[in-house]
Every structure is written in structure tokens, then in C-alpha cells.
Enzyme design. Structure first.
Site, short mmCIF file in Angstrom:
data_model
loop_
_atom_site.label_atom_id
_atom_site.label_comp_id
_atom_site.label_asym_id
_atom_site.label_seq_id
_atom_site.Cartn_x
_atom_site.Cartn_y
_atom_site.Cartn_z
N GLU A 1 8.25 2.71 14.56
CA GLU A 1 8.91 3.05 13.54
C GLU A 1 8.88 4.80 13.48
O GLU A 1 7.84 5.37 13.57
CB GLU A 1 8.45 2.56 12.29
CG GLU A 1 8.56 1.25 12.31
CD GLU A 1 8.16 0.34 10.94
OE1 GLU A 1 7.12 0.67 10.50
OE2 GLU A 1 9.03 -0.27 10.18
N GLU B 1 -10.90 -4.74 8.97
CA GLU B 1 -10.44 -3.43 8.20
C GLU B 1 -11.37 -3.53 6.59
O GLU B 1 -11.09 -4.49 6.05
CB GLU B 1 -8.90 -3.78 7.99
CG GLU B 1 -8.00 -3.11 8.99
CD GLU B 1 -6.37 -3.00 8.63
OE1 GLU B 1 -6.08 -4.24 7.99
OE2 GLU B 1 -5.86 -1.98 8.64
N SER C 1 0.88 10.23 10.44
CA SER C 1 2.17 9.76 9.99
C SER C 1 3.09 10.76 9.72
O SER C 1 3.08 11.89 9.37
CB SER C 1 2.10 9.02 8.70
OG SER C 1 1.01 7.97 8.74
N LYS D 1 12.00 -7.74 1.26
CA LYS D 1 11.27 -8.25 0.37
C LYS D 1 10.23 -7.60 0.27
O LYS D 1 9.39 -7.49 1.22
CB LYS D 1 10.99 -9.70 0.83
CG LYS D 1 9.99 -10.46 -0.27
CD LYS D 1 9.19 -11.62 0.18
CE LYS D 1 8.13 -10.91 0.77
NZ LYS D 1 7.06 -10.18 -0.28
N PRO D 2 9.94 -6.90 -0.80
CA PRO D 2 8.61 -5.96 -1.13
C PRO D 2 7.67 -6.83 -1.15
O PRO D 2 7.68 -8.20 -1.75
CB PRO D 2 8.90 -5.12 -2.41
CG PRO D 2 10.22 -5.84 -3.15
CD PRO D 2 10.89 -6.83 -2.06
N SER E 1 -0.29 -7.63 7.18
CA SER E 1 -1.78 -8.15 7.84
C SER E 1 -1.38 -8.66 9.35
O SER E 1 -0.10 -9.29 9.43
CB SER E 1 -2.32 -9.08 7.10
OG SER E 1 -1.41 -10.15 6.79
N ASN F 1 0.71 -1.21 0.05
CA ASN F 1 -0.11 0.05 -0.04
C ASN F 1 0.75 1.33 -0.10
O ASN F 1 0.28 2.33 -0.53
CB ASN F 1 -1.04 -0.13 0.87
CG ASN F 1 -0.57 -0.12 2.39
OD1 ASN F 1 0.74 -0.47 2.74
ND2 ASN F 1 -1.13 0.22 3.44
N CYS G 1 -3.56 1.20 6.95
CA CYS G 1 -3.77 0.79 8.42
C CYS G 1 -4.18 1.72 9.11
O CYS G 1 -5.01 1.59 10.32
CB CYS G 1 -2.37 -0.03 8.72
SG CYS G 1 -1.14 0.61 8.72
N LEU H 1 1.04 -3.98 11.95
CA LEU H 1 0.10 -4.82 11.64
C LEU H 1 -1.18 -4.24 11.26
O LEU H 1 -1.13 -2.80 11.29
CB LEU H 1 -0.08 -6.26 12.71
CG LEU H 1 1.33 -6.96 13.06
CD1 LEU H 1 0.98 -7.89 14.13
CD2 LEU H 1 2.03 -7.50 11.66
P1 ADP Z 1 -1.87 -7.75 2.59
O1 ADP Z 1 -2.98 -8.73 3.14
O2 ADP Z 1 -2.17 -6.30 2.70
O3 ADP Z 1 -1.30 -8.06 1.09
P2 ADP Z 1 0.07 -9.50 3.91
O4 ADP Z 1 0.19 -9.55 5.04
O5 ADP Z 1 -0.41 -10.73 2.96
O6 ADP Z 1 -0.90 -8.16 3.51
O7 ADP Z 1 1.40 -9.14 3.09
C1 ADP Z 1 2.59 -8.18 3.47
C2 ADP Z 1 3.88 -8.67 3.08
O8 ADP Z 1 4.29 -9.92 3.81
C3 ADP Z 1 4.18 -8.97 1.53
O9 ADP Z 1 5.40 -8.42 1.14
C4 ADP Z 1 3.78 -10.50 1.51
O10 ADP Z 1 4.56 -10.87 0.36
C5 ADP Z 1 4.49 -10.76 2.59
N1 ADP Z 1 4.10 -12.16 3.18
C6 ADP Z 1 3.01 -12.86 2.98
N2 ADP Z 1 2.81 -13.96 3.50
C7 ADP Z 1 4.06 -14.17 4.28
C8 ADP Z 1 4.64 -15.54 4.79
N3 ADP Z 1 4.02 -16.27 5.01
N4 ADP Z 1 6.11 -15.10 5.04
C9 ADP Z 1 6.79 -14.09 4.86
N5 ADP Z 1 6.05 -13.08 4.14
C10 ADP Z 1 4.86 -13.00 3.75
#
Ligand code: ADP
Length: 499
Positions: free
Chosen positions: A479, A402, A462, A195-196, A250, A172, A305, A272
Site C-alpha cells: 500500500e 504481537e 510508514s 467496513k471500519p 489480524s 488502531n 503492526c 496482517l
Molecule cells: P483486531 O484483532 O486487531 O481487532 P481483527 O482482524 O479482528 O483485528 O479486525 C480487523 C477488521 O476485521 C475489523 O474491521 C473487524 O471488524 C474485521 N473482521 C473481524 N472478523 C471478520 C470476519 N470474520 N470477516 C470480515 N471482517 C472481519
């Protein structure tokens, strides 16, 4: 409602879009080099306003993850020994490069994420500010020296980098969530694997180039794009050489990561989910409250969030507030974020639309009335119109989950105690908004709300110079602000015997 979706045939517009996409490296960045994924696979990046594929980027596998970890671990010792001033100068140069390239970076962000270009540009400035702030903090890492209470010895306290960190960011705010973590990590002397989100890798890849250009040594920053985050991240977390995870996303994924982190007792920062209540008291300045509501609800299409998720308005001003908010929401232009005057871009994907549709249907079935919006928009892309609902029952699903879309549910309250109980009746606790001109009430209510942040007569909390974070299931750690760098530092105490 008008959906602004002008023809993008104009050659100039199209070539600007192509140029910014072409300029981005599409590979993994490991140990200072761009390299292909060992899987040979690629990951498509979509334009959420059309559903079309913009380009493909490398899709990392487990082997790539471990190579990135090796590089971060190998670089840690030298990076920790780097002069703090020089670490700060790298961030400062990257800050300037972000600003110099803000127009292109904003367009790139809009293409992959959907938000209007003006908002994307605002995010680039906001993102850059984290680098400026932490460039300044890098040289202020201090310690202490004290005499033991019995006078017999001395205490020496030093702060040292935590070590190699794993940073995971959401889609986002593709640039700001990166700089908010990278800024303090780099300033503190930590190396990172970042990792984006799979939906929006391009902004992070562009940022990687900027940091390399700013002089960040090889191995300090390692970037993985992957369609398979769980299986690629878990071996890094379980490896034992990563010392900290900083995650924004999330609550569900945060809990998975916390459980994985427990194995090696890793430091964690978790930003989160939220479920922000927005309280408007009878004594509020309604102009200020409506302005705040627009900011807290429509910024980023409600995909934040910090977005106001539940509006509680005191009976005396409820109708007037609802009327004014509805008229402001109804006039917002919806369309592709690149089009002039658009204020609401597409949501990120079909799942996001489906969730909003479900929540609105649930609320209206329970008696909520639609003041504006409330139905999906025809055509390509994932659009949902600005929506205001009133008479929303407290037990509607959108009071607990949400929404992550431009939907404002209003319900009426009578007393301060009642609204505080309602506001706190959630497992989340990121931010709460309070609108009142009564100073006693302002402070009383701010103290009683269970949230890491309060927006008091403002819809925007923010700020890189302020501590951002939540309580309860909204997360752990902060942060930004003075405290932000502490998340990446360990405290070491030396007991000094003195004769
Ligand atoms: P959203 O529901 O907003 O997409 P996520 O929590 O699924 O939020 O994703 C946020 C970040 O966490 C992303 O970079 C996603 O790739 C990563 N992600 C999702 N699942 C996992 C996992 N099991 N382990 C590590 N990173 C994860």
C-alpha cells in the site's frame, strides 16, 4: 507512576467533545445517502479511557451489506469512465478538508480510540497525505505499446480498474487505514464498500462526509458499520460481483478472508500481523537507537503492526541501551489522550490489557526482569504503563506473539549471524529495525532480514509515498508508493495484428 486523568468537568472541554461526536452521521452510507440499518439495531462506541459509551451508530445486517454491494456495482461503469483528473481533484479536495478539520477529527479519533490528541493529529496529516499522493497518481495510470520480438505484431497494454472492492480496516489507525485504501481505489476508478472496525467507526463516518462534500458521486463509496463483521461480509465476498478485497487486521482474520476469496478467485491485498525485531549493534549511535526505539515502541501505545516487538541488543551496549530506554519510558505520562502532556493513552479494551498482562507474566515467570512498569494501573479505562523488561528468554511468548502494548522486551546477542537467525525465526515478516553506523553491516543485514520493510537507523517506516507491506504471514501486496495504485488495477494486453 502518575496517571494523568484531570477532571473533564470543565464545560468548554466537554462541549468540544460533544460537538465533534454530534457532528458525525451515525447511519449507514449507501448509494450517496445516509440510511438506517435494516436490523434496527445500533452499535455502542466506547471511550477506552473511561469505558463509557460515547454514542451509538447503525449496526448493519446482511441485507444492508448486499444493498451496499448493489450500489457499488451499479456505480462502477460510470466511475471507471470518469476523467482521471477529476477523480484526482476529488481526492485533492478531500485532502484539504481533512487538513482544515484536523483539530476536530483528531479529538474525535482520540475519543473513540484513545491515542493522545497530538498523535491523532499526526495521523490526520498522515491520512490526508494518502489522498494527496493518490490524487497525483490518478493521472499517471499508463500502459504500453511494443513491437513483438518477431516484428510481426504489436502489443498494447492498458490498465483498468479492478472493479468493485471490499475494504476492511482495523481500529488502531482509524483514519489512515481508510485513506490508504480509499485513495488508490478512488484514483484507480474502483467503487467500494468499506467496513471500519466496530470499535472505531466515527473517524470513517466523518471521512465519508468529507468525501461526499469533495464531490464523490453516489455509489462510489458505501460505508457499513456492524457488530457482526463475519456474517455481514461473507455474503459480499461470496457474491461474485466484488472483484477485490483489501484488508488490514489480524493474521487470523486475514486467513479467513483469503479462504473466502478463493471461492471466486478474488484479488487480495492483506496487511496482517507483525512481530518486528529491533536490532541494536555495538557500533550503533545510541542516541539515534533510543530515539528510534521510543518511536517504534510507544507510537500508538505500541498498538501498531509495525511496533517493535523484540529488542535484540549487542552485548557491548546492552546495559547502556536498557538504562537509557528505561529512563525515557519511565517519564512518559499515562492518561486520557485529551489531557495535556499525555504520551500513552489507554489500550483499546479489556482484552488488549489481558493479553499484555499475560505476556508479561509469562516472560517474568521465565526469568525476565522488570526495569520499569510491569503492572496494571488502577482506575477506569484500559491503561497499561510503559514497561521495559530485560533478560527476556528467546522462547518467551512475547517473542512469538504481537504484544500490542507499550512493553519493550530486551534480550542480548553476541554475533550478527545469531541475531539474524533470531530475528527471522518467526512466521511474520512485516518490518525489522536495524541500528548500526557500519555501512557494510547495514546493507548486509538489511538484505538478510526476512521483512517487507526495514527501518535503518529510524524507528518510523510508514510514508504514503513508500511501499508498505509484509512478507510471510504478514501479508500480500503493498500500500502506498508508486505500487499502491497497481493493487486496484488490472492489466489488459491487446495483441495487435498489423499488416
Ligand atoms: P483486531 O484483532 O486487531 O481487532 P481483527 O482482524 O479482528 O483485528 O479486525 C480487523 C477488521 O476485521 C475489523 O474491521 C473487524 O471488524 C474485521 N473482521 C473481524 N472478523 C471478520 C470476519 N470474520 N470477516 C470480515 N471482517 C472481519
Amino acid at each position: 507512576m502518575e496517571l494523568v486523568f484531570a477532571e473533564v468537568e470543565e464545560r468548554g472541554v466537554q462541549s468540544a467533545e460533544k460537538t465533534v461526536i454530534q457532528a458525525v452521521h451515525k447511519e449507514l452510507f449507501i448509494d450517496g445517502k445516509w440510511r438506517a440499518s435494516s436490523t434496527g439495531r445500533s452499535l455502542p462506541v466506547e471511550d477506552p479511557s473511561t469505558g463509557e459509551v460515547l454514542c451509538e451508530v447503525a449496526d448493519a445486517g446482511v441485507e444492508d451489506g448486499l444493498a451496499a454491494l448493489d450500489a457499488a456495482v451499479a456505480a462502477q461503469k460510470d466511475w471507471a469512465a470518469y476523467a482521471p483528473r477529476e477523480r484526482g481533484e476529488i481526492l485533492r479536495r478531500a485532502y484539504q478538508l481533512l487538513l482544515d478539520r484536523a483539530d476536530d477529527l483528531a479529538l474525535l479519533m482520540t475519543l473513540e480510540m484513545g491515542k493522545p490528541v497530538a498523535e491523532a493529529k499526526g495521523e490526520i496529516t498522515y491520512a490526508a497525505e494518502f489522498f494527496r499522493w493518490f490524487a497525483e497518481e490518478a493521472v499517471r495510470i499508463d500502459g504500453g505499446y511494443a513491437t513483438a520480438p518477431n516484428g510481426q505484431g504489436r502489443f498494447l497494454v492498458m490498465r483498468q480498474p479492478v472493479g468493485p472492492c471490499l475494504l476492511i480496516t482495523p481500529w488502531n489507525f482509524p483514519m489512515a487505514m481508510g485513506t490508504r485504501k480509499l485513495g488508490p481505489a478512488i484514483a484507480a476508478g474502483c467503487t467500494v464498500v468499506i467496513k471500519p472496525a466496530e470499535q472505531t467507526p466515527l473517524s470513517m463516518l466523518a471521512l465519508t462526509d468529507i468525501l461526499a462534500e469533495a464531490g464523490l458521486p453516489a455509489g462510489v463509496l458505501n460505508v457499513l458499520t456492524t457488530s457482526d463483521p463475519g456474517p455481514v461480509m461473507e455474503p459480499l465476498i461470496k457474491d461474485g460481483r466484488i472483484r477485490k478485497i483489501s484488508f488490514t487486521g489480524s493474521t487470523a482474520v486475514g486467513k479467513i478472508l483469503l479462504a473466502q476469496a478463493a471461492d471466486k478467485v478474488l484479488r487480495t491485498s492483506m496487511e496482517l500481523g507483525g512481530n518486528a525485531p529491533f536490532l541494536v549493534f555495538d557500533d550503533a549511535d545510541l542516541d539515534v537507537a533510543v530515539e528510534g526505539a521510543m518511536m517504534a515502541k510507544t507510537r500508538n501505545m505500541g498498538e501498531a503492526c509495525t511496533a517493535a516487538n523484540r529488542f535484540y541488543v549487542q552485548r557491548g551496549v546492552a546495559q547502556e541501551f536498557g538504562r537509557r530506554l528505561t529512563s525515557r519510558m519511565a517519564e512518559l505520562k499515562v492518561g486520557r489522550g485529551t489531557e495535556e502532556g499525555v504520551k500513552i493513552g489507554p489500550l483499546i479494551d479489556n482484552d488488549a490489557i489481558a493479553k499484555v498482562v499475560e505476556l508479561v507474566a509469562d516472560a517474568t515467570a521465565a526469568g525476565a526482569k522488570v526495569l520499569t512498569g510491569g503492572s496494571t494501573v488502577d482506575g477506569p479505562g484500559h491503561f497499561y504503563p510503559p514497561t521495559v523488561l530485560t533478560d527476556v528468554p528467546r522462547d518467551a511468548r512475547m517473542g512469538r506473539e504481537e504484544i500490542f502494548g507499550p512493553v519493550a522486551p530486551i534480550s542480548v546477542f553476541d554475533t550478527e549471524d545469531e541475531v539474524i537467525a533470531a530475528a527471522n525465526d518467526t512466521e511474520f515478516g512485516l518490518v525489522s529495525y536495524v541500528f548500526t553506523t557500519n555501512i557494510n553491516r547495514a546493507l548486509r543485514v538489511s538484505e538478510r532480514l526476512e521483512a517487507g520493510m526495514i527501518g535503518l537507523n529510524t524507528g518510523l517506516v510508514s510514508n504514503p509515498a513508500a511501499p508498505f507491506g509484509g512478507v510471510k504471514q504478514s501479508g500480500v501486496g503493498r500500500e502506498g508508493g508508486r505500487i499502491g495504485i497497481e493493487e486496484f488495477l488490472e492489466v489488459k494486453y491487446v495483441a495487435v495484428g498489423l499488416s
